[in-house]
Enzyme design. Structure first.
Site, mmCIF file in Angstrom:
data_model
loop_
_atom_site.group_PDB
_atom_site.id
_atom_site.type_symbol
_atom_site.label_atom_id
_atom_site.label_comp_id
_atom_site.label_asym_id
_atom_site.label_seq_id
_atom_site.Cartn_x
_atom_site.Cartn_y
_atom_site.Cartn_z
ATOM 1 N N TYR A 143 0.849 -1.197 0.000
ATOM 2 C CA TYR A 143 0.000 0.000 0.000
ATOM 3 C C TYR A 143 0.877 1.237 0.000
ATOM 4 O O TYR A 143 1.774 1.379 0.848
ATOM 5 C CB TYR A 143 -0.898 -0.002 1.238
ATOM 6 C CG TYR A 143 -1.791 1.212 1.350
ATOM 7 C CD1 TYR A 143 -2.822 1.420 0.449
ATOM 8 C CD2 TYR A 143 -1.606 2.148 2.359
ATOM 9 C CE1 TYR A 143 -3.657 2.530 0.546
ATOM 10 C CE2 TYR A 143 -2.427 3.261 2.477
ATOM 11 C CZ TYR A 143 -3.450 3.443 1.562
ATOM 12 O OH TYR A 143 -4.261 4.545 1.661
ATOM 13 N N ASP A 238 9.344 2.553 -0.083
ATOM 14 C CA ASP A 238 8.317 3.217 0.715
ATOM 15 C C ASP A 238 8.498 2.759 2.159
ATOM 16 O O ASP A 238 8.088 1.675 2.542
ATOM 17 C CB ASP A 238 6.929 2.858 0.199
ATOM 18 C CG ASP A 238 5.810 3.556 0.977
ATOM 19 O OD1 ASP A 238 6.111 4.241 1.974
ATOM 20 O OD2 ASP A 238 4.642 3.395 0.592
ATOM 21 N N LYS A 266 5.183 8.446 9.592
ATOM 22 C CA LYS A 266 5.069 7.861 10.921
ATOM 23 C C LYS A 266 6.026 8.499 11.922
ATOM 24 O O LYS A 266 5.783 9.571 12.445
ATOM 25 C CB LYS A 266 5.282 6.345 10.861
ATOM 26 C CG LYS A 266 4.462 5.608 9.827
ATOM 27 C CD LYS A 266 3.008 5.510 10.184
ATOM 28 C CE LYS A 266 2.278 4.608 9.212
ATOM 29 N NZ LYS A 266 0.850 4.539 9.423
#
Length: 407
Positions: A143, A238, A266
């Site tokens: 994702y 990613d 994050k």
């Protein structure tokens, strides 16, 4: 559920789409009432009705120190008193960039944004401009946010809802995106052979974390690095989940594989909304104002997120044993879970790498997206409900990673 929480949930559905601002929070894949978080403290998350839960979600990764660590909150309060946003460059942007570039292997320049979706979308745009090519390759179950061209066999909430892509995309939006099987080098080689000279970049989670946790097979990342370099395509890691979570030098340092570009999120925001993309200077020079690839944002690099990120990265650097302790905590729990499943004859396997882990209800060792799709999601739902009754909060989806926090 008490009446007050029930009333609040019903009202939320009248003003928010599905009562949420991110689909997984609706708890539909576990078929129970969602937790409405009101407070976090250390390892605990408190529901609307005051119920404390031991939290293994940790906001899906960024809370490596647990909820509301004093040293981050202190810095945030001081920064907020000076202003929450300026719309101009602030010193904290440069200070955080310095820390990230010093820690991330091979990275020379970075651009701060506000989300992972912004970061991946912008990185791909820069990669296309740099290579002069249009096509990209992603891996099934990985994702990379919800931009049009990446909603193809995505993970996270899309898997939870059984939607392999998304409606609402214009015709052809994903035509330039090809999907490879993770841990399958021959499949990737076949895609490059079929589209010789057309592929701008391969984007991947170095450790899959949005279809549950699935580490790369031995040598796979090195082989992907080799083929992208040979074929003139960029490799984009990613690291929205793995960045500064798998280790201080992220997955690139952990595996010793240096990508051309990376995206982060994050932990670099210390729990505040953030994203970033970066890489080699010649690639990033394509981005405005140096180059023709436009990307901007009023709140990009805002002083609060930058301050929290600086505090988080400094906290990690000052505690060199933190990653060993995170891994030890996750290893202890994984072993205990495996022992319990085995003792009661429950077909389940724990997939783990360092402080990231999850449970798949399947007899087989999970090695691929297909293996994960064969797992028993109904068993996970029942497991989730049983753990919630014991006030232990797991991700409300089979297809999410669990996280340990600093012991």
């Amino acid at each position: 559920m008490d009446n007050k929480k029930r009333e609040w949930l019903e009202h939320s559905k009248k003003v928010l789409v599905g009562g949420v601002n991110s689909p997984v929070r609706a708890f539909r894949s576990v078929d129970c009432a969602p937790v409405i978080a009101t407070k976090g403290e250390g390892a605990l998350l408190y529901d609307f009705d005051g119920t404390p839960y031991i939290d293994y979600v940790m906001s899906y990764g960024p809370l490596i120190f647990g909820h509301s660590p004093d040293f981050v909150v202190k810095e945030l309060i001081a920064a907020a008193q000076k202003g929450t946003t300026f719309g101009f460059t602030c010193p904290q942007e440069v200070e955080l960039a310095d820390r990230i570039l010093a820690a991330y292997p091979g990275a020379e320049m970075i651009r701060m944004v506000n989300s992972g979706t912004e970061a991946t979308m912008s990185a791909i745009r820069a990669a296309r401009a740099y290579t002069g090519r249009a096509k990209i390759v992603k891996f099934e179950g990985h994702y990379h946010g919800h931009s049009d061209g990446l909603l193809v066999k995505s993970g996270s909430g899309l898997l939870s809802h059984g939607v392999p892509t998304s409606e609402g995309l214009p015709p052809g939006a994903a035509d330039a995106t090809m999907v490879a099987a993770y841990n399958d080098l021959p499949g990737l080689e076949a895609i490059f052979a079929e589209h010789e000279g057309e592929i701008a970049a391969v984007i991947m989670e170095p450790v899959a974390g949005n279809m549950g946790v699935l580490p790369p097979a031995a040598g796979f990342l090195e082989q992907v690095r080799e083929i992208t370099r040979e074929k003139g395509a960029l490799l984009i890691f990613d690291e929205g989940i793995t960045g500064f979570r798998l280790g201080y030098h992220s997955a690139a340092g952990y595996f010793g594989v240096e990508p051309d570009m990376m995206t982060l999120g994050k932990i670099i925001g210390g729990g505040l909304p953030v994203g970033a993309y970066g890489g080699k200077a010649d690639v990033m020079a394509k981005v405005s104002p140096l180059g023709p690839v436009y990307q901007g944002g009023t709140l990009s690099g805002n002083p609060l997120a930058m301050t929290a990120g600086i505090a988080a990265l400094d906290g990690l650097k000052k505690d060199p044993g933190i990653y060993d302790r995170l891994a030890a905590a996750a290893s202890f729990l994984a072993a205990a879970l495996s022992d319990s499943f085995g003792r009661y004859g429950i077909p389940a396997t724990v997939s783990r790498i360092e402080g990231m882990f999850c449970v798949f209800f399947t007899k087989e060792t999970v090695k691929s997206y297909a293996d994960i799709m064969a797992a028993d999601t109904g068993a996970y739902r029942r497991f989730f409900e049983g753990m919630a009754r014991q006030q232990i909060l797991l991700p409300p989806s089979q297809f999410e990673a669990w996280f340990s926090r600093r012991p």
